[in-house]
Design a protein around this motif. Structure first.
Motif, mmCIF file in Angstrom:
data_model
loop_
_atom_site.group_PDB
_atom_site.id
_atom_site.type_symbol
_atom_site.label_atom_id
_atom_site.label_comp_id
_atom_site.label_asym_id
_atom_site.label_seq_id
_atom_site.Cartn_x
_atom_site.Cartn_y
_atom_site.Cartn_z
ATOM 1 N N UNK A 154 0.792 -1.219 0.000
ATOM 2 C CA UNK A 154 0.000 0.000 0.000
ATOM 3 C C UNK A 154 0.831 1.279 0.000
ATOM 4 N N UNK A 155 2.072 1.178 -0.401
ATOM 5 C CA UNK A 155 2.921 2.355 -0.504
ATOM 6 C C UNK A 155 2.769 3.035 -1.851
ATOM 7 N N UNK A 156 3.336 4.218 -1.950
ATOM 8 C CA UNK A 156 3.231 5.022 -3.160
ATOM 9 C C UNK A 156 3.875 4.314 -4.349
ATOM 10 N N UNK A 157 3.165 4.279 -5.471
ATOM 11 C CA UNK A 157 3.652 3.744 -6.746
ATOM 12 C C UNK A 157 3.910 2.236 -6.723
ATOM 13 N N UNK A 158 3.293 1.522 -5.797
ATOM 14 C CA UNK A 158 3.459 0.068 -5.776
ATOM 15 C C UNK A 158 2.686 -0.562 -6.936
ATOM 16 N N UNK A 159 2.931 -1.841 -7.174
ATOM 17 C CA UNK A 159 2.194 -2.595 -8.191
ATOM 18 C C UNK A 159 0.873 -3.059 -7.590
ATOM 19 N N UNK A 160 -0.245 -2.733 -8.255
ATOM 20 C CA UNK A 160 -1.555 -3.113 -7.734
ATOM 21 C C UNK A 160 -2.216 -4.154 -8.628
ATOM 22 N N UNK A 161 -2.610 -5.222 -7.979
ATOM 23 C CA UNK A 161 -3.229 -6.358 -8.642
ATOM 24 C C UNK A 161 -4.746 -6.274 -8.486
ATOM 25 N N UNK A 162 -5.498 -7.134 -9.169
ATOM 26 C CA UNK A 162 -6.946 -7.174 -8.940
ATOM 27 C C UNK A 162 -7.260 -7.428 -7.468
ATOM 28 N N UNK A 163 -8.444 -7.007 -7.049
ATOM 29 C CA UNK A 163 -8.864 -7.255 -5.677
ATOM 30 C C UNK A 163 -8.936 -8.765 -5.443
ATOM 31 N N UNK A 164 -8.833 -9.209 -4.184
ATOM 32 C CA UNK A 164 -8.827 -10.648 -3.906
ATOM 33 C C UNK A 164 -10.004 -11.417 -4.494
ATOM 34 N N UNK A 165 -11.186 -10.808 -4.548
ATOM 35 C CA UNK A 165 -12.336 -11.506 -5.120
ATOM 36 C C UNK A 165 -12.070 -11.863 -6.583
ATOM 37 N N UNK A 166 -11.332 -11.014 -7.288
ATOM 38 C CA UNK A 166 -10.976 -11.330 -8.670
ATOM 39 C C UNK A 166 -9.803 -12.293 -8.746
ATOM 40 N N UNK A 167 -8.858 -12.174 -7.825
ATOM 41 C CA UNK A 167 -7.773 -13.163 -7.795
ATOM 42 C C UNK A 167 -8.343 -14.561 -7.607
ATOM 43 N N UNK A 168 -9.340 -14.669 -6.742
ATOM 44 C CA UNK A 168 -9.974 -15.965 -6.519
ATOM 45 C C UNK A 168 -10.742 -16.431 -7.748
ATOM 46 N N UNK A 169 -11.247 -15.487 -8.537
ATOM 47 C CA UNK A 169 -11.986 -15.836 -9.757
ATOM 48 C C UNK A 169 -11.096 -16.542 -10.775
ATOM 49 N N UNK A 170 -9.781 -16.407 -10.644
ATOM 50 C CA UNK A 170 -8.863 -17.100 -11.549
ATOM 51 C C UNK A 170 -8.807 -18.589 -11.264
ATOM 52 N N UNK A 182 -0.747 -18.561 -9.578
ATOM 53 C CA UNK A 182 -0.765 -17.128 -9.864
ATOM 54 C C UNK A 182 -0.920 -16.325 -8.580
ATOM 55 N N UNK A 183 -1.821 -16.760 -7.703
ATOM 56 C CA UNK A 183 -2.027 -16.050 -6.438
ATOM 57 C C UNK A 183 -0.744 -16.041 -5.614
ATOM 58 N N UNK A 184 -0.027 -17.159 -5.608
ATOM 59 C CA UNK A 184 1.237 -17.197 -4.870
ATOM 60 C C UNK A 184 2.242 -16.216 -5.475
ATOM 61 N N UNK A 185 2.288 -16.117 -6.786
ATOM 62 C CA UNK A 185 3.197 -15.175 -7.436
ATOM 63 C C UNK A 185 2.839 -13.735 -7.094
ATOM 64 N N UNK A 186 1.539 -13.435 -7.039
ATOM 65 C CA UNK A 186 1.100 -12.102 -6.638
ATOM 66 C C UNK A 186 1.582 -11.790 -5.220
ATOM 67 N N UNK A 187 1.422 -12.750 -4.310
ATOM 68 C CA UNK A 187 1.898 -12.560 -2.944
ATOM 69 C C UNK A 187 3.384 -12.285 -2.892
#
Length: 756
Positions: free
Chosen positions: A131-147, A152-157
């Protein structure tokens, strides 16, 4: 002489350096060669009561640094010295250093200027991006779960952890593991959906991604599953309201997910919930925080209060008479650290008073402190307290990270409906009308620090270039301004086009933490807009941009194509364009049920047999069922085989089937395995997910898909509150959604040896 010489050489090369190294540590807790348990015990034996209490306290970023909005801009020697003094502090939150050197300076003070040199734990948010400035933002968890893609979720983490740790941050307040069974709750977008099995798989993946192979590594942080527990089903969907659930149901569903995160994921943090459970605030619930979490599951991390949750027991729940009473109850139940609950002086004075009058014992205090220190040792903060300042440039907003954000969005966008193959946009479409203010939205979802992403309109424009003419119209404005004129313009824009894409859903004013809804319908402006565009007679596709299921029954009945995009992250506009244009074949599946009305709530697929949802004014089926998601190709399921067909209660069975792509383009199908216990000593769900596989096939290609059914998959919590596998028949179902089962078979379980 020869033996003596060898012994002397051994002493010089092996023993003497070890002794010298041992002697270089002032205290045993500083020796990295000792076990963490020994180091913790030694350190606690040397700490004063004040030093111990301060390890249970959280400080705000503004207390140790000069802040620029939500981020630490510069180090403040004066503030740091005042906060840490000679005793140190447990943690710092809401800090977000713009440069890792700021965290290093605070850490340097803790190591060199406090009496025992205990490092600070920096804790921040990391729900779907650091949640810092200019970080990489992924889809919200509800969409991550939709995959339905745990790798992929582990890579996002891992990306979130890498970006956080590179800034000196050691722990993130994520993931949210409550089951989303009431979408009125504003935090639904933060969850991984309604199902225990899918949530459990996502939880393990995210925790492992965040915590990495070793916590002391530069790409690992402590994960802190929240909100423990059952917090996501508050009365009326109203955040922090009471929760009503039985112990058996809790173990079978909600606690199952947290157990996976702790035992398989290895989570070392837990956040206690605000809410009450059967009259006891979760923050004071010894059964939850000690008996289940620590004794049954073997949790070895520490429990953090949610923001102000301990204070709520005093001011809202009214189960504590004063600060000292509130803290004594929470600490004895198993809480380790406050979260801005009370002022630092009040916090210290109250715990000292508790110790004086016997409300807390020294053992209670030592246990609470030991859990915090153990995590700091695991993170390697005592041995390597400073962050390599070159890491941020190497891991922050990388091409690989942005590529992963795009892939996550592409895999997480769900094709809910596609009559007459309206999508993908075909070659006959030369002019495309894009309608609705949300088409220009760059909102990323809650906990995104005000960052913005690529809008749907921009994504379509970038992907089409000059090959397709795109025209835009809002259709409505804020507060009804010029509504008639804007609606008329949108209708005319659609009439001139060959096809219209209408973006509907929610914006940040009605979705997110503290934004619970009594009504899940589209607002009047959006309803009028989609009905007017539909009446033009042009082909129409709706894209939903939202953080929870919506009761869009008119849209579902009339509009031929519907795409659920959720809040798809910083690359989301490109991903949505890819799906609409057919550059990507959608493969996502719903992790949550869409109800027809709020009156059906709670409505989830793995309900009990007598959960009828029978009304005189509405059908009893969902609008869109759990697991639904279409493709631009078609798949055929065949040749189900369950081997062996009869097993003992401690054995496993294999489920095999054949999947074929019968369409004309490559695609990925998420094959779903469900089980039904036919007869049992306690009631069980009508079906329950117990496995899933993402299978990619070329046109005409077939593949064998395999599942393993384990005793855990067949287990239940019986009348004696024991987790057991009962003998009997189980129906095994395989399908493309919870409501579209393609294959069925039976598995028999005996209490004795196999086949007897």
């Amino acid at each position: 002489m020869r033996i003596s010489a060898i012994l002397a050489l051994f002493f010089l090369l092996i023993v003497l350096p070890a002794c010298t190294e041992q002697a270089s540590y002032r205290y045993p807790f500083q020796n990295p060669h000792l076990s963490i348990g020994k180091r913790v015990n030694d350190l606690i034996s040397r700490m004063t009561v004040t030093e111990k209490i301060k390890q249970l306290d959280m400080y705000h970023g503004y207390e140790v640094a000069h802040m620029q909005g939500h981020n630490a801009n510069t180090y403040s020697a004066q503030k740091t010295a005042q906060a840490l003094d000679s005793t140190g502090v447990g943690s710092v939150h809401d800090f977000y250093p713009l440069r890792p050197s700021i965290a290093n300076e605070i850490q340097r003070y803790a190591i060199t200027h406090t009496r025992l040199g205990i490092p600070v734990l920096f804790i921040e948010e990391g729900l779907h991006g650091y949640n810092g400035l200019h970080a990489t933002y992924f889809p919200v968890p509800l969409e991550l779960s939709s995959t339905w893609d745990t790798s992929l979720i582990r890579s996002v983490g891992h990306v979130i952890a890498s970006e956080a740790r590179a800034h000196g941050v050691d722990m993130v307040l994520s993931p949210v593991l409550g089951l989303a069974r009431d979408p009125r709750w504003g935090r639904t977008e933060e969850t991984y959906g309604e199902d225990p099995y899918l949530n459990g798989a996502a939880a393990v993946a995210m925790v492992r991604g965040l915590q990495g192979d070793t916590l002391a590594a530069s790409d690992a942080v402590i994960a802190e599953p929240k909100h423990f527990a059952m917090h996501s089903i508050p009365e009326a969907g109203s955040n922090t309201s009471p929760v009503s659930i039985g112990e058996r149901e809790a173990h079978s569903s909600f606690l199952y997910v947290f157990k996976k995160a702790v035992q398989q994921g290895g989570a070392k943090g837990i956040m206690a919930a605000y809410s009450e459970l059967d009259g006891i605030p979760c923050i004071d619930n010894k059964w939850l925080l000690t008996d289940v979490l620590r004794k049954q599951w073997g949790f070895r991390g520490f429990v953090l209060s949610d923001l102000g949750a301990i204070r709520m027991t005093l001011e809202d729940h009214r189960v504590a008479v004063d600060t000292a009473d509130a803290l004594a109850q929470a600490i004895k139940a198993g809480v380790n650290m406050q979260f801005y609950d009370f002022g630092h002086a009040s916090f210290q004075d109250a715990i000292k008073y508790d110790l004086k009058v016997g409300a807390l014992t020294s053992d209670d205090l030592n246990r609470a402190v030991a859990d915090v220190l153990r995590v700091k040792f695991m993170l390697g903060l005592f041995d390597h307290p400073y962050t390599d300042t070159s890491l941020a440039n190497q891991v922050y907003q990388t091409d690989a990270g942005k590529g992963l954000a795009l892939k996550a969005a592409q895999e997480g966008i769900i094709l809910l409906k596609n009559e007459k193959n309206v999508l993908p946009v075909n070659s006959a479409v030369h002019q495309l009308a894009v309608i609705g203010p949300l088409a220009k939205s760059t909102y990323l979802g809650d906990y995104s620090a005000g960052a913005t992403g690529i809008s749907i309109l921009k994504g379509l424009s970038e992907r089409t270039g000059d090959s397709l003419q795109i025209t835009y119209a809002a259709g409505y404005g804020k507060d009804g301004q010029d509504s008639a004129r804007l609606l008329a313009k949108a209708v005319e824009t659609s009439r001139r086009a060959d096809m219209a894409v209408v973006v509907l859903g929610e914006d940040e004013s009605v979705d997110g933490e503290g934004k619970d809804r009594a009504d899940l319908n589209l607002d009047d402006r959006q309803r009028k807009l989609i009905q007017a565009i539909y009446q033009t007679g042009k082909p129409v596709a709706v894209v939903l941009f939202n953080g929870r299921p919506l009761t869009i029954h008119w849209v579902a009945d009339h509009v031929p194509a519907i795409v659920e995009a959720w809040y798809p992250g910083e690359e989301g506009g490109l991903a949505i364009a890819d799906v609409l244009l057919g550059r990507v074949n959608p493969s996502a599946k719903l992790p949550i049920t869409f109800p027809r009305s709020v009156g059906q709530l709670p409505f989830y697929y793995d309900h009990k047999p007598t959960s009828w949802h029978r009304y005189v004014d509405q059908v009893n089926t969902p609008l869109f069922p759990f697991g639904q998601g279409l493709s631009y190709t078609t798949f055929v399921y065949s040749d189900l085989d369950i081997t062996p067909g009869k097993i003992a209660s401690s054995d496993t069975a294999n489920v095999n089937l054949r999947l074929k792509n019968t369409g004309n383009r490559a695609g990925t199908e998420v094959v779903q395995l469900y089980i039904r216990d036919i007869y049992s000593s306690v009631t069980t769900p009508v079906k329950a997910l117990k496995g899933f596989k993402r299978v990619r096939l070329q046109p005409g290609e077939s593949a064998q898909v395999n599942f393993k059914i384990t005793p855990e998959d067949l287990s239940l919590w019986n009348r004696a509150m024991k987790q057991v596998v009962e003998p009997g028949e189980f129906t095994v179902m395989v399908g493309t959604s919870s409501a579209d089962i393609r294959l069925k078979g039976s598995l028999w379980v005996t209490a004795n040896k196999k086949n007897e």
